[in-house]
Scaffold this motif. Structure first.
Motif, PDB file in Angstrom:
ATOM      1  N   GLY A  70      57.867  56.892  21.342  1.00 32.91           N
ATOM      2  CA  GLY A  70      56.878  56.887  22.416  1.00 32.91           C
ATOM      3  C   GLY A  70      57.279  56.136  23.677  1.00 32.91           C
ATOM      4  N   ILE A  80      53.563  62.890  12.737  1.00 33.61           N
ATOM      5  CA  ILE A  80      53.241  63.571  13.994  1.00 33.61           C
ATOM      6  C   ILE A  80      52.996  65.060  13.734  1.00 33.61           C
ATOM      7  N   HIS A 108      57.167  61.241  10.431  1.00 37.99           N
ATOM      8  CA  HIS A 108      56.593  60.113  11.194  1.00 37.99           C
ATOM      9  C   HIS A 108      55.069  60.264  11.313  1.00 37.99           C
ATOM     10  N   ASP A 165      51.366  56.326  22.241  1.00 41.55           N
ATOM     11  CA  ASP A 165      51.231  56.612  20.825  1.00 41.55           C
ATOM     12  C   ASP A 165      51.381  58.129  20.657  1.00 41.55           C
ATOM     13  N   VAL A 166      52.413  58.556  19.950  1.00 39.91           N
ATOM     14  CA  VAL A 166      52.652  60.006  19.814  1.00 39.91           C
ATOM     15  C   VAL A 166      52.070  60.487  18.486  1.00 39.91           C
ATOM     16  N   ARG A 167      51.050  61.338  18.563  1.00 40.84           N
ATOM     17  CA  ARG A 167      50.395  61.883  17.354  1.00 40.84           C
ATOM     18  C   ARG A 167      50.514  63.398  17.283  1.00 40.84           C
ATOM     19  N   ARG A 203      61.576  65.674  10.672  1.00 43.29           N
ATOM     20  CA  ARG A 203      61.586  64.221  10.862  1.00 43.29           C
ATOM     21  C   ARG A 203      60.360  63.744  11.646  1.00 43.29           C
ATOM     22  N   LEU A 204      59.951  64.520  12.635  1.00 43.35           N
ATOM     23  CA  LEU A 204      58.741  64.152  13.387  1.00 43.35           C
ATOM     24  C   LEU A 204      57.529  64.167  12.454  1.00 43.35           C
ATOM     25  N   GLU A 205      57.463  65.185  11.599  1.00 35.06           N
ATOM     26  CA  GLU A 205      56.332  65.267  10.660  1.00 35.06           C
ATOM     27  C   GLU A 205      56.364  64.105   9.672  1.00 35.06           C
ATOM     28  N   ALA A 250      59.386  60.115  18.718  1.00 33.15           N
ATOM     29  CA  ALA A 250      58.326  59.442  17.949  1.00 33.15           C
ATOM     30  C   ALA A 250      58.087  58.020  18.451  1.00 33.15           C
ATOM     31  N   ALA A 301      64.541  62.749  17.010  1.00 29.83           N
ATOM     32  CA  ALA A 301      63.168  62.553  16.514  1.00 29.83           C
ATOM     33  C   ALA A 301      62.711  61.122  16.781  1.00 29.83           C
ATOM     34  N   THR A 302      63.594  60.162  16.585  1.00 27.99           N
ATOM     35  CA  THR A 302      63.223  58.757  16.810  1.00 27.99           C
ATOM     36  C   THR A 302      62.890  58.520  18.284  1.00 27.99           C
TER      37      THR A 302
END
Ligand code: ATP
Length: 323
Positions: A143, A56, A54, A24-26, A50-52, A141, A137-138
């Motif tokens: 994981g 993250i 999601h 789980d990527v947080r 893009r990560l944000e 994210a 990013a996908t």
């Protein structure tokens, strides 16, 4: 040790099994080399956005000089971050992997993520990552982890390849300013300079417990791509605990030129004197201290060690967020 059948122009292949798992990527630490690959800041901003999106949290730490990326990765606290992302070229990724080695050796491996921003981006290609911000990013994210098996040269970790001879001399001599200006062309230019000026060096190479053999150049591969999208060791896989040792036996300028042509034209497999063998341990000894940079060992495109060198697999695997 067994001989490997060669296929010069084999197509791009994935990393094989690798026993995928997921996390789980947080929270991410992103280590960014602002000097890599002609400063592709826009790609970095797009990936972070893009990560944000999601959900993250991303902490970006720019490097100020060589060595910072390794130090930042080593200092990363698994209590604070789920993974460490290297935003840069293969040299920066290599530094981050060396920093993450400390966590893996301690039995608390921190996964590696990659935002490819370099000149060649060989590790990204090996993992099947693209340059597209959305897909980068996908991959992070999502994981999903691919377990890669790095190697080490005198204790310095590499994930792609280590080399002694012509390629190490080129890596050592290439001017970073020229690289910034003309990218991969800088390696071509330096290769020509080395071909024109290099004296004929010989290296003693011992594979596992075998007998020493004399060679002009050696590449120890963990991945199958070399210097971009060229292929020297078609069966090498990041995920496999095996070193694929590319042996270039013949010395002299003409042979060096022939090998360079063989690599770039995908014709190596047709050379009767070229071989790839697998091994678990490689020892290379050779000319030292002659002031002509003949004793450099390159790893992942940077000078990692000096001869004599002992190359082995690491005792640990590294989880990589590769989508
Ligand atoms: N802030 C910095 N200033 C100068 N050098 C740095 C900095 N951060 C990292 N480095 C070093 O710069 C070298 C080159 O960086 P990197 O590999 O990331 O980019 P590149 O050379 O453009 O890409 P490639 O390795 O794909 O050719 C690496 O050896 C790395 O250790």
């Amino acid at each position: 040790m067994r001989d490997t059948v060669l296929v010069g122009e084999s197509p791009a292949v994935g990393t094989g099994s690798g026993e995928d798992a997921a996390i789980d990527v947080r929270r991410l630490l992103m280590i960014h080399n602002p000097t890599a690959g002609g400063r592709r800041a826009r790609r970095l901003r797009a990936v972070v956005a893009r990560l944000e999106a999601h959900g993250i949290g991303v902490t970006v730490r720019p490097t100020g000089r060589r060595g910072d990326a390794e130090e930042f990765a080593r200092a990363a606290d698994p209590a604070d971050v789920d993974a460490v992302v290297a935003a840069g070229g293969d040299g920066t990724i290599n530094e981050v992997i060396n920093g993450l080695a400390a966590h893996a050796e301690a039995g608390r491996p921190l996964p590696l993520g990659i935002v490819p921003m370099g000149t060649a981006n060989v590790l990204a290609a090996e993992l099947g990552l693209t340059m597209d911000a959305e897909r980068i990013a996908t991959a992070i994210a999502g994981g999903r982890l691919t377990m890669i098996w790095p190697a080490q040269a005198n204790g310095r970790v590499f994930s792609l390849m280590a080399g002694v001879g012509l390629d190490a001399r080129v890596v050592e001599r290439v001017d970073p300013r020229v690289k910034r200006l003309i990218g991969k062309g800088a390696y071509v230019a330096e290769t020509l300079v080395q071909l024109a000026t290099r004296p004929d060096h010989r290296y003693r190479v011992t594979l596992d417990d075998g007998e020493a053999q004399e060679l002009a150049s050696v590449i120890v591969a963990k991945g199958h791509f070399y210097g971009g999208r060229f292929i020297c060791a078609p069966d090498a896989r990041l995920t496999e605990p095996e070193l694929h040792v590319c042996l270039f036996p013949r010395g002299g300028r003409l042979n060096a030129l022939r090998y360079v042509w063989g690599v770039t034209a995908g014709r190596l497999s047709r050379f009767p004197d070229y071989r790839v063998v697998t091994a678990r341990r490689v020892r290379i000894e050779g000319p030292a201290g002659d002031g002509l940079f003949a004793d450099a060992v390159q790893g992942d495109g940077d000078v990692l060690a000096r001869l004599p060198v002992e190359i082995t697999l690491t005792g640990w695997r590294l989880p990589v967020l590769a989508g």
